[in-house]
Design an enzyme around this catalytic site. Structure first.
Site, PDB file in Angstrom:
ATOM      1  N   ASN A 119       0.874  -1.173   0.000  1.00  0.00           N
ATOM      2  CA  ASN A 119       0.000   0.000   0.000  1.00  0.00           C
ATOM      3  C   ASN A 119       0.908   1.218   0.000  1.00  0.00           C
ATOM      4  OD1 ASN A 119      -1.823   2.047   0.427  1.00  0.00           O
ATOM      5  ND2 ASN A 119      -2.738   1.159   2.262  1.00  0.00           N
ATOM      6  N   ARG A 167      -2.710  -2.382  -3.259  1.00  0.00           N
ATOM      7  CA  ARG A 167      -3.901  -1.587  -3.016  1.00  0.00           C
ATOM      8  C   ARG A 167      -3.815  -0.329  -3.871  1.00  0.00           C
ATOM      9  NH1 ARG A 167      -5.037   3.352   0.770  1.00  0.00           N
ATOM     10  NH2 ARG A 167      -7.300   3.419   0.629  1.00  0.00           N
ATOM     11  N   HIS A 184     -13.168   1.982   0.129  1.00  0.00           N
ATOM     12  CA  HIS A 184     -13.076   0.960   1.179  1.00  0.00           C
ATOM     13  C   HIS A 184     -13.534  -0.412   0.679  1.00  0.00           C
ATOM     14  CE1 HIS A 184     -13.465   4.471   4.243  1.00  0.00           C
ATOM     15  NE2 HIS A 184     -12.192   4.146   4.091  1.00  0.00           N
ATOM     16  N   ARG A 200     -12.394  15.408   7.061  1.00  0.00           N
ATOM     17  CA  ARG A 200     -13.235  15.622   5.878  1.00  0.00           C
ATOM     18  C   ARG A 200     -14.657  15.970   6.313  1.00  0.00           C
ATOM     19  NH1 ARG A 200     -11.436   9.944   3.391  1.00  0.00           N
ATOM     20  NH2 ARG A 200      -9.302  10.446   2.733  1.00  0.00           N
ATOM     21  N   GLU A 223      -7.944  -5.496   5.654  1.00  0.00           N
ATOM     22  CA  GLU A 223      -7.847  -5.165   4.240  1.00  0.00           C
ATOM     23  C   GLU A 223      -6.642  -5.811   3.580  1.00  0.00           C
ATOM     24  OE1 GLU A 223      -9.239  -0.991   3.184  1.00  0.00           O
ATOM     25  OE2 GLU A 223      -8.889  -0.759   5.335  1.00  0.00           O
TER      26      GLU A 223
END
Length: 406
Positions: free
Chosen positions: A12, A98, A186, A247, A391
């Site tokens: 990642n 990823r 996600h 955010r 993940e």
């Protein structure tokens, strides 16, 4: 004797970081984590370093100058060779990457020039993530040239959404010419959680109706009907939807044009919405733990922020329940906040007994720190589950599946 090709690397890559995890395939088809780590401050050669740990509990921090991702991955390879075997790189069966944005790619794919071109095309939609993803891919291909490389996209899981869910009510040429639509993110987390939830409930995946709350610093929700994504809160970018650490989530889009008219530049507005809003904007704290502590101490801004956060999530729970086309089987909590805060789970679901959602207090308190659990109160119609996500394991599983069928 050639080394057994039974290892899968998961990578990642961020703009100045590189996370990695190594899995070994066991004889029973399961995957076991052998090692993981993080290279950080890539490009800042005076301060860059690698932190790594093994499954046995060993840990190491190595200070070394990384000018780019290739340098960082070189140190990772040396660490893994020293820790496990000098033939480590030749034991790699596959490398899973990823990648945040894959436009309309709907499944993990072997990386070739065409796939790289899609990732590059999507840079305008994921400017912080996709360039780093490409850098990580190029570095890994140079380090593991004999291994197949697989791109696993955050957006892929949501490609089952119908046009009613992914289209914006904008001029159609924006969709046709500039790919403006809801994509969702996600995806690797949701792909991991759906079959595990179905197994927990004793249901086939294809009959699972669930609302999944992936709640962390970056948060989203997904409506799963018949085991597939039919709606999700994030949109063209990860900004849309829930209140997050920095955010804003959903806002009136006219706020953007208003701020531009007030003299703010486009870059300033983008930074405001993505990096200075959410909990940070409302309270001065991006970490939800500090907001909880502040609310408990009587801070009005912290309490309001939690109320705004809860209001948004409950609005989506109600909306997504109507998308099921039948009874809702489960409400699922995962990711950092969802897995670890029994206080916030109880706060979120307070007063929903009328809808068939109720928590068992003791089970809820026990399901923290990586502990999965069914936290449903006796007699409640909707099962409430806590399932820790993984993940990296999801990416490894998908990479192996792609390589083994080609």
């Amino acid at each position: 004797m050639a080394p057994a090709k039974n290892l899968t690397m998961v990578m990642n890559a961020g703009s100045s970081s590189l996370k990695f995890k190594v899995f070994q395939a066991l004889g029973n088809g399961e995957l076991e984590s052998l090692a993981s780590g993080l290279c950080e401050r890539i490009g800042d050669t005076a301060n860059s370093r690698m932190k790594a740990k093994t499954a046995e509990g060993g840990s190491v921090t190595l200070q070394e100058g990384f000018s780019d991702h290739q340098d960082a991955l070189g140190l990772v390879s040396r660490f893994l060779a020293d820790t496990f075997s000098s033939s480590f790189t030749r034991s790699v069966h596959s490398v899973g990457h990823r990648v945040v944005h894959g436009l309309d790619i709907s499944a993990p794919v072997l990386i070739d020039d065409g796939v790289k071109a899609v990732i590059e095309k999507a840079i305008s939609l994921a400017p912080l993530h996709n360039p780093a993803g490409l850098q990580g891919i190029e570095a890994a291909m140079a380090t593991f040239p004999a291994a197949p490389h697989v791109a696993v996209f955050d957006t892929a899981f949501h490609q089952t959404m119908a046009p009613a869910a992914y289209m914006y009510a904008l001029p159609k040429e924006l969709y046709d010419e500039q790919a403006v639509r809801r994509y969702g993110f996600h995806g690797s987390s949701y792909k991991y959680l759906v079959p595990r939830a179905a197994k927990t409930l004793g249901k086939p995946v294809e009959s699972l109706n669930a609302i999944i709350c992936h709640l962390g610093a970056g948060s989203s929700m997904c409506a799963v009907r018949g085991g597939q994504s039919v709606d999700t809160t994030m949109g063209l970018t990860p900004l849309e939807g829930l209140v997050m650490g920095t955010r804003c989530g959903d806002i009136d889009p006219a706020i953007v044009t208003y701020l531009l008219g007030q003299g703010h530049s486009g870059a300033e507005v983008d930074a405001l919405l993505n990096k200075r809003s959410g909990f940070l904007g409302l309270t001065g704290h991006s970490d939800l733990r500090a907001v909880i502590d502040g609310a408990a101490a009587g801070s009005a801004p912290d309490r309001i922020a939690l109320d705004v956060w809860r209001h948004r999530i409950r609005k989506y729970i109600g909306a997504y329940a109507l998308q099921m086309g039948g009874p809702l089987d489960a409400l699922i909590f995962s990711a950092g906040i969802g897995e670890n805060s029994s206080i916030l789970r109880a706060f979120l679901l307070e007063g929903l007994e009328w809808y068939g959602i109720a928590l068992d207090e003791e089970s809820n308190k026990a399901a923290v720190d990586g502990v999965a659990g069914n936290i449903t109160a006796p007699g409640a119609k909707v099962q409430v589950l806590v399932i820790p996500t993984d993940e990296e394991l999801s990416i490894a599983e998908q990479a192996i599946e792609v390589v083994d069928r080609t």
